[in-house]
Design an enzyme around this catalytic site. Sequence first.
Site, PDB file in Angstrom:
ATOM      1  CG  ASP A  65      82.112  -5.564  43.421  1.00  0.00           C
ATOM      2  OD1 ASP A  65      81.068  -4.975  43.078  1.00  0.00           O
ATOM      3  OD2 ASP A  65      82.424  -6.681  42.975  1.00  0.00           O
ATOM      4  CD  GLU A 118      78.456 -10.534  45.944  1.00  0.00           C
ATOM      5  OE1 GLU A 118      78.937  -9.617  45.276  1.00  0.00           O
ATOM      6  OE2 GLU A 118      77.366 -11.073  45.660  1.00  0.00           O
ATOM      7  CD  GLU A 171      82.988  -3.056  39.019  1.00  0.00           C
ATOM      8  OE1 GLU A 171      84.012  -3.219  38.320  1.00  0.00           O
ATOM      9  OE2 GLU A 171      82.023  -2.386  38.615  1.00  0.00           O
ATOM     10  CG  HIS A 191      76.374  -3.600  33.738  1.00  0.00           C
ATOM     11  ND1 HIS A 191      77.328  -3.156  34.632  1.00  0.00           N
ATOM     12  CD2 HIS A 191      75.961  -4.794  34.198  1.00  0.00           C
ATOM     13  CE1 HIS A 191      77.459  -4.058  35.595  1.00  0.00           C
ATOM     14  NE2 HIS A 191      76.648  -5.053  35.361  1.00  0.00           N
ATOM     15  NE  ARG A 225      82.019   2.687  36.034  1.00  0.00           N
ATOM     16  CZ  ARG A 225      81.917   4.021  36.032  1.00  0.00           C
ATOM     17  NH1 ARG A 225      82.841   4.754  35.467  1.00  0.00           N
ATOM     18  NH2 ARG A 225      80.903   4.617  36.605  1.00  0.00           N
ATOM     19  CG  HIS A 259      73.062  -0.822  33.067  1.00  0.00           C
ATOM     20  ND1 HIS A 259      73.383   0.487  33.348  1.00  0.00           N
ATOM     21  CD2 HIS A 259      73.401  -1.543  34.162  1.00  0.00           C
ATOM     22  CE1 HIS A 259      73.894   0.545  34.579  1.00  0.00           C
ATOM     23  NE2 HIS A 259      73.903  -0.674  35.093  1.00  0.00           N
TER      24      HIS A 259
HETATM   25  C1  UD1 Z   1      77.762   0.133  38.818  1.00  0.00           C
HETATM   26  C2  UD1 Z   1      78.868  -0.539  39.616  1.00  0.00           C
HETATM   27  C3  UD1 Z   1      79.080  -1.951  39.130  1.00  0.00           C
HETATM   28  C4  UD1 Z   1      77.780  -2.738  39.102  1.00  0.00           C
HETATM   29  C5  UD1 Z   1      76.738  -1.962  38.324  1.00  0.00           C
HETATM   30  C6  UD1 Z   1      75.431  -2.682  38.418  1.00  0.00           C
HETATM   31  C7  UD1 Z   1      80.602   1.046  40.293  1.00  0.00           C
HETATM   32  C8  UD1 Z   1      81.921   1.618  39.971  1.00  0.00           C
HETATM   33  N1  UD1 Z   1      80.114   0.164  39.394  1.00  0.00           N
HETATM   34  O1  UD1 Z   1      78.213   0.261  37.478  1.00  0.00           O
HETATM   35  O2  UD1 Z   1      79.979  -2.610  40.005  1.00  0.00           O
HETATM   36  O3  UD1 Z   1      78.020  -3.961  38.476  1.00  0.00           O
HETATM   37  O4  UD1 Z   1      76.597  -0.662  38.876  1.00  0.00           O
HETATM   38  O5  UD1 Z   1      74.526  -2.264  37.481  1.00  0.00           O
HETATM   39  O6  UD1 Z   1      80.029   1.352  41.313  1.00  0.00           O
HETATM   40  N2  UD1 Z   1      72.226   5.413  35.297  1.00  0.00           N
HETATM   41  C9  UD1 Z   1      70.979   5.999  35.299  1.00  0.00           C
HETATM   42  N3  UD1 Z   1      70.006   5.454  36.102  1.00  0.00           N
HETATM   43  C10 UD1 Z   1      70.228   4.366  36.880  1.00  0.00           C
HETATM   44  C11 UD1 Z   1      71.504   3.779  36.863  1.00  0.00           C
HETATM   45  C12 UD1 Z   1      72.484   4.307  36.075  1.00  0.00           C
HETATM   46  O7  UD1 Z   1      70.747   6.968  34.613  1.00  0.00           O
HETATM   47  O8  UD1 Z   1      69.334   3.907  37.582  1.00  0.00           O
HETATM   48  C13 UD1 Z   1      73.284   5.958  34.413  1.00  0.00           C
HETATM   49  C14 UD1 Z   1      73.963   7.224  34.938  1.00  0.00           C
HETATM   50  O9  UD1 Z   1      74.119   8.072  33.847  1.00  0.00           O
HETATM   51  C15 UD1 Z   1      75.330   6.759  35.373  1.00  0.00           C
HETATM   52  C16 UD1 Z   1      75.584   5.556  34.461  1.00  0.00           C
HETATM   53  O10 UD1 Z   1      74.310   4.975  34.265  1.00  0.00           O
HETATM   54  O11 UD1 Z   1      76.274   7.779  35.172  1.00  0.00           O
HETATM   55  C17 UD1 Z   1      76.543   4.542  35.025  1.00  0.00           C
HETATM   56  O12 UD1 Z   1      76.189   4.217  36.374  1.00  0.00           O
HETATM   57  P1  UD1 Z   1      77.337   3.979  37.500  1.00  0.00           P
HETATM   58  O13 UD1 Z   1      76.686   3.754  38.783  1.00  0.00           O
HETATM   59  O14 UD1 Z   1      78.327   5.053  37.367  1.00  0.00           O
HETATM   60  O15 UD1 Z   1      78.107   2.693  37.064  1.00  0.00           O
HETATM   61  P2  UD1 Z   1      77.638   1.332  36.453  1.00  0.00           P
HETATM   62  O16 UD1 Z   1      78.462   1.152  35.219  1.00  0.00           O
HETATM   63  O17 UD1 Z   1      76.181   1.220  36.393  1.00  0.00           O
HETATM   64  N1  UDP Z   2      68.409  -7.591  36.973  1.00  0.00           N
HETATM   65  C1  UDP Z   2      67.124  -7.018  37.037  1.00  0.00           C
HETATM   66  N2  UDP Z   2      66.593  -6.474  35.900  1.00  0.00           N
HETATM   67  C2  UDP Z   2      67.257  -6.473  34.714  1.00  0.00           C
HETATM   68  C3  UDP Z   2      68.572  -7.026  34.671  1.00  0.00           C
HETATM   69  C4  UDP Z   2      69.115  -7.568  35.826  1.00  0.00           C
HETATM   70  O1  UDP Z   2      66.497  -7.016  38.080  1.00  0.00           O
HETATM   71  O2  UDP Z   2      66.710  -5.974  33.728  1.00  0.00           O
HETATM   72  C5  UDP Z   2      68.983  -8.163  38.205  1.00  0.00           C
HETATM   73  C6  UDP Z   2      69.580  -9.543  38.116  1.00  0.00           C
HETATM   74  O3  UDP Z   2      68.625 -10.543  38.427  1.00  0.00           O
HETATM   75  C7  UDP Z   2      70.685  -9.515  39.156  1.00  0.00           C
HETATM   76  C8  UDP Z   2      71.096  -8.070  39.195  1.00  0.00           C
HETATM   77  O4  UDP Z   2      70.086  -7.325  38.539  1.00  0.00           O
HETATM   78  O5  UDP Z   2      70.186  -9.850  40.433  1.00  0.00           O
HETATM   79  C9  UDP Z   2      72.417  -7.858  38.523  1.00  0.00           C
HETATM   80  O6  UDP Z   2      72.670  -6.494  38.426  1.00  0.00           O
HETATM   81  P1  UDP Z   2      73.729  -5.899  37.424  1.00  0.00           P
HETATM   82  O7  UDP Z   2      73.939  -6.839  36.294  1.00  0.00           O
HETATM   83  O8  UDP Z   2      73.296  -4.509  37.130  1.00  0.00           O
HETATM   84  O9  UDP Z   2      75.040  -5.794  38.333  1.00  0.00           O
HETATM   85  P2  UDP Z   2      76.197  -6.818  38.730  1.00  0.00           P
HETATM   86  O10 UDP Z   2      75.562  -8.039  39.287  1.00  0.00           O
HETATM   87  O11 UDP Z   2      76.998  -7.056  37.503  1.00  0.00           O
HETATM   88  O12 UDP Z   2      76.999  -6.066  39.725  1.00  0.00           O
END
Ligand code: UD1
Ligand code: UDP
Length: 368
Positions: A97, A119, A133, A205, A207, A238
């Site tokens: 999602d 999923e 999501e 993490h 939003r 995160h």
């Molecule tokens: C996204 C997903 C959420 C999921 C989450 C898992 C959307 C809208 N949300 O949320 O469903 O649960 O990922 O973690 O798609 N960033 C980095 N490096 C990384 C990852 C993130 O710098 O490897 C920073 C960036 O500045 C980015 C911010 O984190 O702008 C947020 O990342 P983003 O993908 O926008 O949304 P998440 O809140 O991580």
């Molecule tokens: N996870 C990981 N390293 C971490 C924290 C989480 O590998 O430091 C894994 C966790 O086992 C799970 C997945 O990341 O499989 C969950 O991702 P996240 O919480 O970012 O996203 P969500 O599941 O909420 O979409």
Amino acid sequence: MSIKVMSIFGTRPEAIKMAPVIKTLERDPRFQSRVVVSGQHRDMLDQVLNFFKITPDFDLNIMKKKQSLSEMTTHIIDKLTPVLEANMPDVVLVHGDTTTTLAAALTAYYLKIPIGHVESGLRTWNKYSPFPEEVNRQLVDALSDICFAPTKESAVNLIKENHRQEQVFVTGNTAIDAMTYTIDKKYTHPNLSNEGKKRLLVTMHRRENLGQPMIEVFKALAQIAKEKDDVEIIFPMHKNPLVRELAEKELGNLKNIQLIEPLDLFDFHNFAQHSDLILTDSGGVQEEAPSLGIPVLVLRDTTERPEGIKAGTLKLVGTNQATVYQETMRLLEDPIAYQKMSEATNPYGDGHASERIADILAQSFNDF
Ligand code: UD1
Ligand code: UDP
């Protein structure tokens, strides 16, 4: 002729749950598997790709710091369109999602490429929780031709929304398949050497939790850390800078709190296995913890994972400081309450979801 499957994903959780599917497709001669990553999570995505030894065929590399939802969506559509046009797979697979999921499904739909949604069918029916999501997954299901529902409950959600029975398949969740690659009974790590302390593993993490809800949870954690010498809190932060700024401000410099970088999947699953309690707003962690028998306090007001609540391993506690403090202290201090939540059950599958997805793809394909 082999079926051309293109898997498209971009964040950490999608990568974790698509990796077992890709590994299964790669070794199956019925398929020609191609991988496209959006790069929505540059760092955390690459951690997972390295662990599973997956080399993407195409990398859209769209991540920018503090990216907006609309910016990400348009970037992905713009960059993915020529890749799909040039390759025209028989079917595209997306997961879950996220923004990548929705943008990829929409791009495939515009090109009339069939879509399989892994999923599928998770719902809260609250359009702002989780945001965005809940709406992403409803839209992706509407666009999809094959819905791989992880549980009976998610399949029922799809049928209620008038998806045709023959489009909907219960497969189990591929998160459990991923655990067959990681869980190691003999695992040790220097950060886990504090014997005799109760270990809390925390991730946050979402939003809708950024800002005040997150501050409240962090204040509750700080209070517990100050009051209880026998507790150790491990918080892999995160990569979102908004999360890190708050965590460092509220939880930095407390002696029994470890603020660390995101763990590799192998480490995270094994840290979870060696924890006494997990506090999280993550979706994936809610699926993993029940099979390990580790109680989880869910830092959200809604969940699309009712199976774990029914099994007794998950409890929804929200983000209010006093509630998070009380619920955590109760599990730390009341062995009967703890015992009740720590029975290992596995409502999310048997670790063979990926094989089922491959078989369903092979059988369904003639229908298109
Ligand atoms: C996204 C997903 C959420 C999921 C989450 C898992 C959307 C809208 N949300 O949320 O469903 O649960 O990922 O973690 O798609 N960033 C980095 N490096 C990384 C990852 C993130 O710098 O490897 C920073 C960036 O500045 C980015 C911010 O984190 O702008 C947020 O990342 P983003 O993908 O926008 O949304 P998440 O809140 O991580
Ligand atoms: N996870 C990981 N390293 C971490 C924290 C989480 O590998 O430091 C894994 C966790 O086992 C799970 C997945 O990341 O499989 C969950 O991702 P996240 O919480 O970012 O996203 P969500 O599941 O909420 O979409």
